[in-house]
Enzyme design. Structure first.
Site, short mmCIF file in Angstrom:
data_model
loop_
_atom_site.label_atom_id
_atom_site.label_comp_id
_atom_site.label_asym_id
_atom_site.label_seq_id
_atom_site.Cartn_x
_atom_site.Cartn_y
_atom_site.Cartn_z
N HIS A 350 0.80 -1.23 0.00
CA HIS A 350 0.00 0.00 0.00
C HIS A 350 0.83 1.27 0.00
CE1 HIS A 350 -4.10 -1.57 0.51
NE2 HIS A 350 -3.56 -2.53 1.25
N LYS A 540 -8.99 13.14 4.50
CA LYS A 540 -8.08 12.00 4.53
C LYS A 540 -7.13 12.16 5.70
CE LYS A 540 -6.96 13.09 0.34
NZ LYS A 540 -6.97 11.96 -0.55
N ARG A 541 -6.39 11.11 5.98
CA ARG A 541 -5.37 11.20 7.03
C ARG A 541 -4.40 12.32 6.71
NH1 ARG A 541 -4.46 6.76 10.44
NH2 ARG A 541 -2.85 8.04 11.38
N LYS A 546 0.35 13.92 1.44
CA LYS A 546 -1.00 14.22 0.96
C LYS A 546 -1.18 15.72 0.73
CE LYS A 546 -2.99 10.13 3.19
NZ LYS A 546 -3.41 9.36 2.01
N THR A 648 -8.96 5.78 -2.10
CA THR A 648 -10.34 5.33 -2.35
C THR A 648 -11.31 6.48 -2.13
OG1 THR A 648 -10.45 4.47 -0.08
CG2 THR A 648 -9.96 2.90 -1.84
N LYS A 652 -14.90 7.50 -4.13
CA LYS A 652 -16.19 7.80 -3.49
C LYS A 652 -16.70 9.17 -3.90
CE LYS A 652 -14.45 5.13 0.38
NZ LYS A 652 -13.66 5.25 1.62
#
Length: 799
Positions: A350, A540-541, A546, A648, A652
């Protein structure tokens, strides 16, 4: 009698009995009482009448090992799987109740905290829905990582996320499945490849099952292990020189499954985390063997009927654990045991981030798991000879540096997974390609045919049907067949993308969802938002790769631009953030605090009202995501190219009609391909140009010096503008961006700003914007987790 009829009969009988025993009529039941009643009947119906999982001829049973299962609230999902959601909704409406309010009584089970755990939950749902035989294995945590709130200065605060584990109505205790896990102790050679390990102490694992009911499929368990011991140990004394002092250990073993992923930036945290991982694997592998042998099958048949799927590296210790059992408990020799073991495990990678590829100190492993370290050493020696045979003398040193399981007194768990598995897969095409080309090129040469791609997916039952009921109803009206079982049927609405009536209906649903989220935002944080604004979402985290701070810099620059020119034309924008930072991750927590501080200034500036607003919603979880995702106009997927494995959340959001604003990273690449590049907004450096930046010696400060807009935004963070005059509060974040900036935030800033302007320009043409959002919904059915599971079946799990 049909399953629906069985439920209806049971529900009506239970309602009458429940009210009679309490001398109440249904009109007097509270939301909590309705929840308890519906949950009990649902659980009984699933356990007693829902079909069990029959074996399939062409695929093995999957044992899905994951340290996280972010399953969200289960009752609504179970009612949908039973086909009784509308029945229950209509029945309780007769008594003045709303099923949505009833479902709010359930707290999200704290069994995970990030995308890894949510993916695992989607996959369990899909395996049950497509009748793939499976058991999920996890830990029965009392607390999730933490419940998030914010302090007076905008800093993240953490507290235990209690979800009433011991009283959760949709689980059941399986004391007959108790397993054990040993720690410490000594090892003696017996004969041949057999050793005797006598652990210093043992922890028992009690099994708790949460039945996963597939949509028009079968039920199968998520089996969660909870630790306890008949003796106790003291974690505070559990450091070098004291770890064998078992007589003085006073904290019971329940601590082992108390909290998900303890903060591991100190020695005790590292110990507990490794203990959690081994406890999880020891109980799960023993249960897998018990189930297999109970079918009358031999150990040699294990790879024929079972596959153990490792969800990232956290369950990697399962590989030497299975070897230990086969060698020491079942008396197989090394060759026999390795032949079984190496054909049983499959590994999902991952991450490409080196720091996220788990490594354990060799001394720590020797302390806790002495027999396992011996097995790992032999696996490493076996690998050494394989690498010697494959690579020339000139190539060997580099190849061994990459492939060794033991290196520099560290056990490299990702390497152990690759060596001990028959299949390795990435989770998006670009990620899988980079796993081969950048992360494990020597392994790809050594183990030809071992590497695969299975792009992630999300369950449409949870993320459209349940989260967005009005959109679901619209889809039902225009699609022939059940799109929740075959998400590719969404293609049927593509022909309505330009249809004015369909566009109006689709837009009204989005506006309804925005209003519902706006109401929640006002209730939760007291901010009254403009529902006509673009709802720009990054959920998100929190992690530097990110790049939530890239989003933040643009917000600051936009604020400064509006203050300098308040009369300019501006498309109103609401920036929505949600997500948690790991307790020990200082820089991620700095970014959270900076966003909250900037939000405070902007939201209290009267010049910004109705124009620019920032909402950071605390305690991100599945049930909160279900509120945000249907309301989003823009999906921020802005990680540095080559760093996000898949994502993901991007799927969504896009399926619910949000336009992706992103880099060519992870599944964004495939989203752009399927949706059409004209229906997304792509910006920033690519994997190749990021390499070029680094090769030339990336100097982030040059971008600061050359871009006045960027300079002013960073200076405002540094000079106390957003921190009540405190010039030191964000000094670490500013220093990192100017002098390090490993994730190239400053290099992508100008491109990101242009992309944001492009979003605003497109939004002004609402007809074209709505057409693009409809096409995102219509064309992205490929991102169903049902498709992902079928890919696993065909590429990895087949016999």
């Amino acid at each position: 009698m049909s399953l629906t009829s069985l439920f209806q009969t049971q529900f009506e009988q239970s309602l009458n009995q429940y009210c009679t025993e309490r001398f109440l009529n249904p009109n007097q039941l509270s939301d909590t009482q309705w929840y308890q009643l519906i949950a009990q009947v649902s659980q009984h119906t699933i356990l007693q009448h829902f079909p069990k999982n029959p074996p399939l001829a062409d695929t093995r049973k999957v044992n899905y090992l994951s340290m996280e299962f972010l399953i969200g609230r289960l009752l609504g999902n179970n009612l949908m799987s039973l086909g009784v959601y509308q029945y229950v909704d209509s029945l309780i409406a007769q008594y003045g109740k709303n099923l949505v309010d009833i479902l709010e009584q359930e707290r999200d089970p704290s069994l995970g905290n990030g995308g890894l755990g949510r993916l695992a939950a989607c996959y369990l749902d899909s395996m049950a829905s497509v009748s793939q035989p499976a058991v999920g294995y996890g830990l029965h945590y009392q607390y999730g990582l933490f419940k998030q709130s914010f302090g007076w200065a905008g800093e993240q605060r953490e507290e235990g996320d209690g979800w009433q584990r011991d009283f959760y109505l949709q689980q059941y205790h399986r004391p007959d499945f108790r397993q054990t896990a040993g720690f410490g102790g000594e090892v003696w050679h017996q004969s041949g490849d057999k050793y005797l390990w006598k652990p210093e102490w043992t922890i028992f694992g009690e099994a708790f099952d949460l039945p996963v009911a597939g949509y028009k499929g079968v039920q199968q368990p998520l089996r969660l292990w909870q630790g306890y011991s008949e003796t106790a140990f003291d974690l505070a004394q559990f450091n070098e020189g004291e770890y064998l002092d078992a007589e003085q250990k006073v904290v019971d073993a329940a601590k082992l499954t108390k909290v998900l992923y303890p903060n591991d930036n100190h020695q005790n945290g590292k110990l507990l985390r490794l203990m959690q991982q081994y406890f999880h694997c020891a109980c799960s592998v023993a249960d897998i063997l018990r189930n297999h042998l109970a079918q009358g099958r031999t150990l040699e048949q294990l790879p024929e009927f079972e596959v153990i799927q490792l969800n990232d590296t956290h369950p990697a210790i399962a590989i030497p654990e299975l070897m230990r059992l086969l060698l020491d408990e079942y008396d197989l020799n090394w060759q026999q045991a390795w032949a079984i073991c190496s054909k049983t495990f499959a590994y999902t990678n991952h991450t490409l981030l080196p720091e996220a590829l788990e490594q354990w100190d060799q001394h720590l492993v020797a302390t806790l798991l002495p027999r396992h370290l011996m097995i790992i050493e032999r696996i490493n020696n076996q690998l050494y000879h394989q690498v010697q045979q494959e690579f020339s003398e000139e190539e060997f040193a580099k190849a061994w540096q990459e492939t060794a399981v033991l290196m520099n007194h560290r056990v490299r768990m990702a390497n152990l997974c690759v060596v001990g598995s028959f299949a390795v897969n990435g989770v998006a095409q670009i990620h899988s390609d980079l796993v081969v080309s950048d992360l494990f090129p020597a392994y790809a040469r050594l183990f030809k045919g071992r590497f695969h791609n299975v792009t992630n997916g999300i369950t449409p039952r949870r993320w459209i049907r349940q989260a967005n009921p009005k959109l679901s109803a619209l889809l039902d009206q225009h699609i022939e067949g059940d799109w929740t079982q075959d998400l590719e049927q969404l293609r049927q609405i593509e022909k309505f993308a330009k249809d004015p009536a369909f566009q109006t209906a689709y837009s009204e649903i989005k506006q309804h969802n925005k209003q519902q989220l706006a109401d929640y935002i006002e209730q939760e944080i007291g901010l009254k938002v403009n529902c006509e604004a673009i709802f720009d979402v990054q959920i998100k985290r929190f992690h530097e790769y990110k790049r939530q701070h890239l989003n933040l810099l643009n917000i600051i620059a936009t604020y400064q631009e509006l203050k300098a020119n308040p009369q300019q034309d501006f498309v109103p924008r609401l920036f929505i953030f949600a997500g948690k930072a790991a307790p020990g991750y200082f820089m991620a927590k700095q970014i959270i605090q900076a966003i909250n501080n900037v939000a405070k200034v902007i939201n209290n500036d009267v010049d910004m009202q109705g124009k620019l607003q920032v909402a950071f919603l605390p305690d991100y979880r599945v049930s909160l995501a279900e509120k945000i995702i249907p309301a989003a106009d823009v999906s921020e997927q802005i990680s540095l190219a080559g760093k996000e494995a898949s994502g993901t959340g991007n799927m969504k959001l896009a399926l619910n009609g949000a336009i992706t604003l992103g880099t060519l990273d992870g599944a964004n690449v495939e989203i752009a391909e399927y949706a059409g590049e004209e229906n997304v907004v792509i910006f920033g450096h690519t994997v190749e140009t990021v390499r070029e930046l680094r090769d030339k010696g990336y100097r982030s400060k040059a971008y600061y010096e050359q871009n006045e807009v960027l300079k002013q935004a960073i200076d405002a963070l540094a000079d106390g503008t957003f921190s009540e005059g405190d010039k030191t509060r964000f000094e670490p974040l500013v220093d990192d961006m100017l002098n390090k900036d490993y994730f190239c935030v400053l290099a992508d800033f100008a491109s990101y700003r242009e992309a944001q302007k492009e979003v605003a320009k497109r939004y002004q043409n609402r007809t074209a914007w709505t057409e693009a959002t409809i096409l995102n919904t219509a064309r992205l059915g490929v991102f169903s987790s049902d498709r992902s599971i079928r890919d696993y079946q065909q590429r990895i799990w087949k016999k």
